[in-house]
Design an enzyme around this catalytic site. Structure first.
Site, PDB file in Angstrom:
ATOM      1  N   SER A   3       0.840  -1.203   0.000  1.00 47.45           N
ATOM      2  CA  SER A   3       0.000   0.000   0.000  1.00 47.45           C
ATOM      3  C   SER A   3       0.873   1.251   0.000  1.00 47.45           C
ATOM      4  O   SER A   3       0.406   2.340  -0.340  1.00 47.45           O
ATOM      5  CB  SER A   3      -0.926   0.007   1.224  1.00 47.45           C
ATOM      6  OG  SER A   3      -0.186  -0.243   2.417  1.00 47.45           O
ATOM      7  N   GLU A  38      -0.110 -12.186  -1.776  1.00 49.61           N
ATOM      8  CA  GLU A  38      -1.536 -12.294  -2.096  1.00 49.61           C
ATOM      9  C   GLU A  38      -1.793 -13.577  -2.883  1.00 49.61           C
ATOM     10  O   GLU A  38      -0.982 -13.961  -3.725  1.00 49.61           O
ATOM     11  CB  GLU A  38      -1.983 -11.084  -2.932  1.00 49.61           C
ATOM     12  CG  GLU A  38      -1.959  -9.787  -2.164  1.00 49.61           C
ATOM     13  CD  GLU A  38      -2.451  -8.596  -2.997  1.00 49.61           C
ATOM     14  OE1 GLU A  38      -3.007  -8.794  -4.089  1.00 49.61           O
ATOM     15  OE2 GLU A  38      -2.256  -7.460  -2.524  1.00 49.61           O
ATOM     16  N   GLU A  65      -9.022  -9.565   3.586  1.00 51.80           N
ATOM     17  CA  GLU A  65      -9.304  -8.169   3.238  1.00 51.80           C
ATOM     18  C   GLU A  65     -10.681  -8.041   2.583  1.00 51.80           C
ATOM     19  O   GLU A  65     -10.992  -8.731   1.615  1.00 51.80           O
ATOM     20  CB  GLU A  65      -8.217  -7.607   2.296  1.00 51.80           C
ATOM     21  CG  GLU A  65      -8.514  -6.138   1.925  1.00 51.80           C
ATOM     22  CD  GLU A  65      -7.354  -5.385   1.318  1.00 51.80           C
ATOM     23  OE1 GLU A  65      -6.252  -5.943   1.201  1.00 51.80           O
ATOM     24  OE2 GLU A  65      -7.576  -4.205   0.941  1.00 51.80           O
TER      25      GLU A  65
HETATM   26  O1  KIV Z   1      -0.429  -3.439   1.561  1.00 55.86           O
HETATM   27  C1  KIV Z   1      -1.094  -3.393   2.609  1.00 55.86           C
HETATM   28  O2  KIV Z   1      -1.097  -2.388   3.335  1.00 55.86           O
HETATM   29  C2  KIV Z   1      -1.895  -4.561   2.956  1.00 55.86           C
HETATM   30  C3  KIV Z   1      -2.918  -4.366   4.027  1.00 55.86           C
HETATM   31  C4  KIV Z   1      -4.114  -3.736   3.428  1.00 55.86           C
HETATM   32  C5  KIV Z   1      -3.240  -5.634   4.709  1.00 55.86           C
HETATM   33  O3  KIV Z   1      -1.769  -5.573   2.375  1.00 55.86           O
END
Ligand code: KIV
Length: 271
Positions: free
Chosen positions: A50, A120, A186
């Site tokens: 993120s 993922e 998520e």
């Molecule tokens: O990249 C991220 O911050 C995440 C969270 C949303 C779990 O994967």
């Protein structure tokens, strides 16, 4: 003591053992100063991809590179003393197969000193999760909404409603049975997140999921009110730091224009 050799309170084994215990407290962090704050209160710090959106201004996580993850992973490791630090494997660094995933994960672990990686994918990634786990790489799974797949799925919709529930459940079971020591859920419909938590033997860590999960995680910038581009409905804001920063910068600009800054206490005499 270096980050590589310090003894942490929170290890993958400790996280795994927290199944059914008081909820695990998890947040993302990407920089040393904020990781220091997060570390004092959290069990797990995720250096999430993120960061592509909230730190680098990218439109999605798809453009995040392994080098970006390593750079931020190192920054977080400089601050973290107690929490387990988990670094995301970014899009394109693991999906080609177990060998590619191992090469990327080994680089991340060796170059940052982090304790685990997250990737993922559900059933499609089970073989890779097993391969990594059997070779010394602790893995956190991530099912339900998988932001790296946004170009295929076309959006950030709630997962696991109606007939789709069985697919998400099977994904979580597959990565847990393959050796993941925890699984992020998520944006999964609440009853399903609860069901997954009951069904798998390792902790679930929810984001937009259920209070029944074994832990909760949020993107730090979202909960601090620092990231204003959009506001997911599942985020509770615990601060308004974006507004505070705006007011501080506006105050500075006004003072400089009025020659009210610097004041006498900010300048140096010639003696
Ligand atoms: O990249 C991220 O911050 C995440 C969270 C949303 C779990 O994967």
């Amino acid at each position: 003591m270096s980050a590589e050799t310090q003894t942490r309170a929170m290890t993958p084994a400790a996280i795994r053992a927290a199944k059914g215990a008081p909820p695990l407290v998890c947040l993302t962090a990407y920089t040393t100063p904020l990781a220091r704050i997060v570390d004092a209160h959290c069990d797990l710090i995720l250096v999430g991809d993120s960061l592509g959106m909230v730190v680098h201004g990218l439109p999605s996580t798809v453009g995040v590179t392994l080098e970006m993850m390593i750079l931020h992973g190192r920054a977080v490791m400089r601050a973290a003393r107690r929490a387990l630090v988990v670094v995301d494997l970014p899009f394109g660094s693991y999906e080609a197969g177990p060998a590619q995933a191992f090469a990327s994960a080994a680089r991340v672990m060796a170059e940052t000193g982090c304790g685990a990686v997250k990737l993922e994918g559900g059933a499609a990634m089970a073989e890779t999760v097993a391969f990594l786990s059997a070779r010394g790489v602790p893995v956190v799974g991530h099912v339900g909404l998988m932001p790296q797949q946004v170009n295929v799925t076309g959006g950030y919709k709630v997962q696991g409603r109606g007939a789709d529930a069985e697919r998400v459940l099977a994904d979580a079971v597959a990565v847990a049975e393959a050796g993941a020591f925890a699984v992020v859920l998520e944006k999964v419909a609440e009853p399903l997140a609860r069901r997954v938590t009951e069904a798998i033997a390792v902790p679930t860590i929810g984001i937009g999921a259920s209070p029944a999960c074994d832990g909760q995680i949020l993107v730090l910038d979202d909960m601090l009110g620092l990231f204003a581009d959009f506001r997911p409905s599942f985020v509770r804001r615990y601060g308004e730091l974006g507004a505070a920063a705006e007011a501080a910068v506006a105050g500075y600009a006004a003072d400089v224009r009025a020659r009210a800054f610097p004041g006498p206490e900010h300048v140096f005499s010639d003696t």
